[in-house]
Design an enzyme around this catalytic site. Structure first.
Site, PDB file in Angstrom:
ATOM      1  N   GLU A   1       0.850  -1.204   0.000  1.00 11.17           N
ATOM      2  CA  GLU A   1       0.000   0.000   0.000  1.00 11.17           C
ATOM      3  C   GLU A   1       0.875   1.240   0.000  1.00 11.17           C
ATOM      4  OE1 GLU A   1      -1.987  -0.385   3.741  1.00 11.17           O
ATOM      5  OE2 GLU A   1      -2.859  -2.310   3.158  1.00 11.17           O
TER       6      GLU A   1
ATOM      7  N   LYS B   1       2.253   4.556   1.649  1.00  8.97           N
ATOM      8  CA  LYS B   1       2.302   5.092   3.009  1.00  8.97           C
ATOM      9  C   LYS B   1       1.886   6.554   2.894  1.00  8.97           C
ATOM     10  CE  LYS B   1       4.957   5.275   7.239  1.00  8.97           C
ATOM     11  NZ  LYS B   1       4.607   6.621   7.647  1.00  8.97           N
TER      12      LYS B   1
ATOM     13  N   ASP C   1       1.077  10.333   3.618  1.00  7.78           N
ATOM     14  CA  ASP C   1       1.750  11.295   4.486  1.00  7.78           C
ATOM     15  C   ASP C   1       0.710  12.295   4.985  1.00  7.78           C
ATOM     16  OD1 ASP C   1       3.795  12.377   5.836  1.00  7.78           O
ATOM     17  OD2 ASP C   1       4.766  13.326   4.123  1.00  7.78           O
TER      18      ASP C   1
ATOM     19  N   ARG D   1      -4.684   9.996  16.445  1.00  6.61           N
ATOM     20  CA  ARG D   1      -3.913   8.913  17.052  1.00  6.61           C
ATOM     21  C   ARG D   1      -3.426   9.314  18.452  1.00  6.61           C
ATOM     22  NH1 ARG D   1       1.518   7.616  17.295  1.00  6.61           N
ATOM     23  NH2 ARG D   1       1.970   5.391  17.277  1.00  6.61           N
TER      24      ARG D   1
ATOM     25  N   TYR E   1      -6.580   2.134   6.032  1.00  5.74           N
ATOM     26  CA  TYR E   1      -5.563   1.112   5.811  1.00  5.74           C
ATOM     27  C   TYR E   1      -5.694  -0.078   6.753  1.00  5.74           C
ATOM     28  CZ  TYR E   1      -3.199   4.074   9.286  1.00  5.74           C
ATOM     29  OH  TYR E   1      -2.905   4.828  10.369  1.00  5.74           O
TER      30      TYR E   1
ATOM     31  N   LYS F   1      10.528   3.424   3.287  1.00  8.91           N
ATOM     32  CA  LYS F   1      10.396   4.855   2.995  1.00  8.91           C
ATOM     33  C   LYS F   1      11.006   5.257   1.655  1.00  8.91           C
ATOM     34  CE  LYS F   1       9.005   7.330   6.277  1.00  8.91           C
ATOM     35  NZ  LYS F   1       9.490   7.668   7.554  1.00  8.91           N
TER      36      LYS F   1
ATOM     37  N   CYS G   1      22.483  47.034  -7.749  1.00  9.02           N
ATOM     38  CA  CYS G   1      22.149  45.826  -8.521  1.00  9.02           C
ATOM     39  C   CYS G   1      23.411  44.993  -8.746  1.00  9.02           C
ATOM     40  CB  CYS G   1      21.540  46.239  -9.862  1.00  9.02           C
ATOM     41  SG  CYS G   1      21.368  44.848 -10.992  1.00  9.02           S
TER      42      CYS G   1
ATOM     43  N   CYS H   1      24.205  45.224 -12.783  1.00  3.12           N
ATOM     44  CA  CYS H   1      24.607  46.439 -13.501  1.00  3.12           C
ATOM     45  C   CYS H   1      25.070  47.563 -12.570  1.00  3.12           C
ATOM     46  CB  CYS H   1      23.469  46.933 -14.382  1.00  3.12           C
ATOM     47  SG  CYS H   1      22.090  47.599 -13.445  1.00  3.12           S
TER      48      CYS H   1
ATOM     49  N   CYS I   1      15.784  46.745  -9.309  1.00  3.07           N
ATOM     50  CA  CYS I   1      16.952  47.452  -9.854  1.00  3.07           C
ATOM     51  C   CYS I   1      16.435  48.561 -10.757  1.00  3.07           C
ATOM     52  CB  CYS I   1      17.801  46.465 -10.658  1.00  3.07           C
ATOM     53  SG  CYS I   1      18.790  47.246 -11.931  1.00  3.07           S
TER      54      CYS I   1
ATOM     55  N   CYS J   1      20.613  47.341 -17.677  1.00  2.00           N
ATOM     56  CA  CYS J   1      20.925  46.141 -16.900  1.00  2.00           C
ATOM     57  C   CYS J   1      20.829  44.918 -17.812  1.00  2.00           C
ATOM     58  CB  CYS J   1      19.930  46.031 -15.746  1.00  2.00           C
ATOM     59  SG  CYS J   1      20.210  44.603 -14.721  1.00  2.00           S
TER      60      CYS J   1
HETATM   61  S1  IVH Z   1      -0.612   0.429   9.044  1.00  4.47           S
HETATM   62  C1  IVH Z   1      -0.287  -1.680  12.901  1.00  4.47           C
HETATM   63  N1  IVH Z   1      -0.733   1.401   6.615  1.00  4.47           N
HETATM   64  O1  IVH Z   1       2.142   5.382   9.264  1.00  4.47           O
HETATM   65  C2  IVH Z   1      -0.187  -0.972  11.605  1.00  4.47           C
HETATM   66  N2  IVH Z   1      -0.035   2.849   8.351  1.00  4.47           N
HETATM   67  O2  IVH Z   1       4.531   5.025  10.861  1.00  4.47           O
HETATM   68  C3  IVH Z   1      -0.499   0.423  11.724  1.00  4.47           C
HETATM   69  N3  IVH Z   1       0.427   5.121   7.632  1.00  4.47           N
HETATM   70  O3  IVH Z   1       0.582   5.853  12.332  1.00  4.47           O
HETATM   71  C4  IVH Z   1      -0.348   1.242  10.552  1.00  4.47           C
HETATM   72  N4  IVH Z   1      -0.053   4.838   5.509  1.00  4.47           N
HETATM   73  O4  IVH Z   1      -0.590   6.818  10.314  1.00  4.47           O
HETATM   74  C5  IVH Z   1      -0.439   1.645   7.899  1.00  4.47           C
HETATM   75  N5  IVH Z   1      -0.936   2.122   4.417  1.00  4.47           N
HETATM   76  C6  IVH Z   1      -0.641   2.375   5.697  1.00  4.47           C
HETATM   77  C7  IVH Z   1      -0.237   3.649   6.129  1.00  4.47           C
HETATM   78  C8  IVH Z   1       0.076   3.838   7.472  1.00  4.47           C
HETATM   79  C9  IVH Z   1       0.325   5.714   6.409  1.00  4.47           C
HETATM   80  C10 IVH Z   1       0.877   5.815   8.853  1.00  4.47           C
HETATM   81  C11 IVH Z   1      -0.018   5.588  10.033  1.00  4.47           C
HETATM   82  C12 IVH Z   1       0.877   5.185  11.160  1.00  4.47           C
HETATM   83  C13 IVH Z   1       2.218   5.544  10.654  1.00  4.47           C
HETATM   84  C14 IVH Z   1       3.263   4.621  11.238  1.00  4.47           C
END
Ligand code: IVH
Length: 666
Positions: A115, A117, A119, A138, A226, A315, A408, A411, A426, A432
């Site tokens: 999946e 990740k 941000d 969270r 997720y 990452k 400037c 020039c 300028c 210039c």
């Molecule tokens: S799974 C037990 N899946 O990453 C598993 N987390 O560094 C819990 N996050 O706090 C997380 N995309 O906010 C999971 N596809 C994804 C995610 C994801 C972003 C974030 C999540 C978590 C943080 C952990």
């Protein structure tokens, strides 16, 4: 009595139908009706609820946005801890993760759910009997903040689930702000002299932590689930991926990038592919998340401290890195404006080596408190020019203040602060060479004389080699001249000469734009060309120009000043002598059926605003920013702003795109 029952039934049907359409649109991304048809249903429900307020229920699709701000957020204990993830930064670490768990499980090859990740900000959503009851941040993993009212405003979080839902459901996921909304939000903040957000993650977090849900509602947030933490009253699927698909069926948004692959090599391939797509996706990701797909294997693997053994965040290279600000140079633009540019100790940012970044202007430097010698956070997202986000104050040691030069750097002319603006300029004008180079680049650009092949590098060389000094010299260039330039072949030189020749047949609007008169962009140039011949324009007085829609005293002043300069008139004559011509018929537009009318634009239309503005101006109408009783009509595109509501309130005619086209044709 029967009537009341009829109304209650109608309201229930409308809600059910709207819920289904929301599900099709927001969760499946597959709408089955047009926006206009949807609006009809929605407005009918709104009208009935306004008439019978006692029939309003909290999960009605009309009730997404609460109107009462909170004093503070309540703390909520999570049903189960919200965990974090182990991180990996290289293929080696990924391979090690796979080896370790295969050993523990004594397995050959594993299926992995992959999946993005996201941000953004992690949240938990609780649905009971299909109704969205509660949502929280969270927090520290055990306790979060109750942000239910704010989460309710997010279009991709539905208030009611689809049929066959479980009695109780807790989903976890991420709230993100799409890059396009983030850019718009920051542009708006900067135009209002407010502090912009450093990145979409901060913008999402800041938007969710608003005590007034009406503010959150305006921020265009999205949700992606997720995981499912609780599913009560329904059998559990066997795998993580199936669980996500099940969530989607119930009405929970998941990413279209989710997939399952076999073996760790395929995970690396997924990572590589997503990394290539990173800039094109509408939201930011900082990597991928790999999860053992089989839920029984997940259970066997369990947890170490606060992270599951069965999952890993792999990452992407960071988009924000820290480096040292070694120097600041000032670049001079076409109109003489000085832009400070950071010279950095070279670093890799998201896979690209960066040694320069923009600092925008002196006000931004002061606002961010950036000093020479500071360690700074540098950010590069996609194709955007790298930017200095701010200093790392904990690392500040020997630093000095960044000063605007008095002269400037190109020039040596005086530098003056522009009154009422953040920039400095300028005073050298065409003395210039930087301004000369930039004005020639502007002259040959696509919207101007459109001379193909005469790119920035060649223009710089031509000026530096003293082969051209002003734009009119372009038309005296010979092949011999061009061949003197570095890496210029015979073929390229011929092509450039052909483009130069071709550019002589132009339009007055393009010619006026190319001249680079201050604040005369494409639409103003078109407007001027449709009202005056060049000779009339040269003679025009400020008052005559101001008679045109959309031309105020400042722009009129710039135009009169430009044509008042002997040197400019000389260059224009040289250009005409070189044979630049435009058709006469476009010069005088006397037919102005919309004279005296004022229009306002709102929402996204299929044509650019400049284009619509220019066309309306040509027909004599003005385009303004705000709706008032004097507005003749409001042109409404997709996703209109508050201007639409105001127009409705004032009873001002509303035109959609089709009606606009009809108006322009008429
Ligand atoms: S799974 C037990 N899946 O990453 C598993 N987390 O560094 C819990 N996050 O706090 C997380 N995309 O906010 C999971 N596809 C994804 C995610 C994801 C972003 C974030 C999540 C978590 C943080 C952990």
């Amino acid at each position: 009595m029967v009537k009341a029952l009829d109304i209650a039934v109608r309201i229930a049907r409308l809600r059910e139908s709207i819920d289904k359409h929301n599900y099709n649109y927001y969760i499946l991304d597959a709408p089955t009706i047009s926006d206009a048809e949807y609006d009809v249903l929605f407005r009918e429900l709104q009208a009935l609820e306004a008439q019978y307020p006692n029939l309003i229920i909290p999960e009605s699709p009309t009730q997404k946005i609460g109107v009462t701000p909170l004093d503070s957020f309540k703390s909520i204990k999570h049903l189960t801890q919200m965990l974090s993830l182990e991180n990996a930064f290289s293929e080696k670490e990924l391979v090690y993760f796979d080896q370790k768990i295969r050993q523990l499980l004594n397995k050959d090859k594993l299926n992995y759910a992959c999946e993005p990740k996201f941000d953004g900000l992690a949240v938990s959503l609780i649905y009971e009997n299909g109704r969205f009851m509660r949502g929280a941040t969270r927090g520290d993993g055990n306790f979060g903040e109750d942000i239910t009212l704010n989460l309710r405003t997010i279009p991709t979080i539905l208030l009611s689930l689809q049929a066959d839902f479980p009695e109780k459901l807790e989903v976890r996921g991420e709230v993100v702000m799409p890059k396009s909304s983030f850019n718009k939000l920051n542009e708006l903040a900067i135009s209002k002299q407010e502090k912009p957000f450093a990145n979409p993650r901060n913008a999402a977090a800041g938007s969710l932590r608003q005590l007034d849900p009406r503010v959150t509602a305006k921020r265009k947030l999205e949700f992606y689930a997720y995981s499912a933490a609780v599913i009560d009253g329904k059998p559990l699927p066997d795998t993580h991926h199936e669980t996500l698909l099940q969530l989607q069926q119930w009405g929970i948004r998941i990413s279209t990038e989710n997939t399952v692959v076999k073996g760790i090599e395929a995970v690396q391939e997924y990572y590589n592919k997503l990394l290539l797509k990173r800039d094109k996706l509408p939201y930011e990701m900082d990597g991928i998340v790999v999860k053992v797909d089989d839920l029984s294997l997940q259970e066997k693997l369990g947890f170490v401290s606060r992270a599951p053994r069965w999952a890993l965040a792999y990452k992407f290279p960071a988009q924000e890195v820290i480096t040292q600000l070694e120097d600041v140079d000032f670049q001079v633009g076409r109109t003489g404006v000085l832009t400070p540019v950071a010279r950095l100790k070279t670093v890799a940012v998201a896979g690209v080596m960066v040694s320069n970044a923009t600092l925008h202007n002196m006000d931004e430097i002061a606002r961010k408190d950036i000093r020479l010698g500071d360690y700074v956070i540098v950010r590069r997202a996609g194709d955007v020019i790298p930017e200095v986000v701010g200093p790392v104050l904990e690392k500040r040691e020997n630093t000095s203040i960044i000063k605007l030069p008095k002269k400037c750097p190109v020039c040596g002319s005086d530098v003056v602060k522009i009154e009422g603006e953040a920039g400095a300029r300028c005073e050298g004008g065409l003395i210039c060479s930087a301004q000369r180079i930039e004005s020639i680049k502007h002259f040959v650009s696509r919207k101007g004389m459109d001379i193909e092949g005469l790119g920035a590098k060649i223009v710089e060389q031509l000026v530096n080699e003293k082969l051209i000094e002003s734009v009119s010299d372009i038309y005296a260039l010979t092949k011999e001249n061009l061949l003197k330039l570095e890496r210029m072949g015979d073929k390229s030189a011929s092509n450039i000469l052909t483009s130069i020749e071709k550019s002589k047949n132009t339009t007055l609007a393009k010619f006026l734009f190319a001249l680079g008169i201050r604040e005369v962009g494409e639409s103003t140039a078109q407007l001027l060309a449709s009202h005056f011949s060049l000779d009339e324009l040269i003679q025009a007085k400020i008052e005559t120009l101001q008679d045109l829609p959309d031309i105020g005293p400042i722009v009129a002043g710039h135009i009169v000043f430009f044509f008042g300069q002997k040197n400019n008139l000389k260059i224009i004559q040289q250009l005409r002598d070189a044979g630049i011509v435009w058709p006469k018929h476009q010069q005088v537009q006397t037919h102005q059926p919309l004279k005296g009318k004022t229009f306002v634009l709102t929402g996204t239309l299929s044509f650019s605003r400049d284009e619509i503005k220019a066309q309306l101006n040509t027909l004599g109408a003005k385009v303004t920013d705000s709706v008032s009783a004097k507005t003749s009509g409001v042109i409404v595109g997709e996703d209109p702003g508050s201007k639409l509501a105001k127009a409705q309130k004032l009873g001002i005619p509303i035109l959609n795109e089709k009606e606009l086209i009809k108006l322009l044709k008429a």
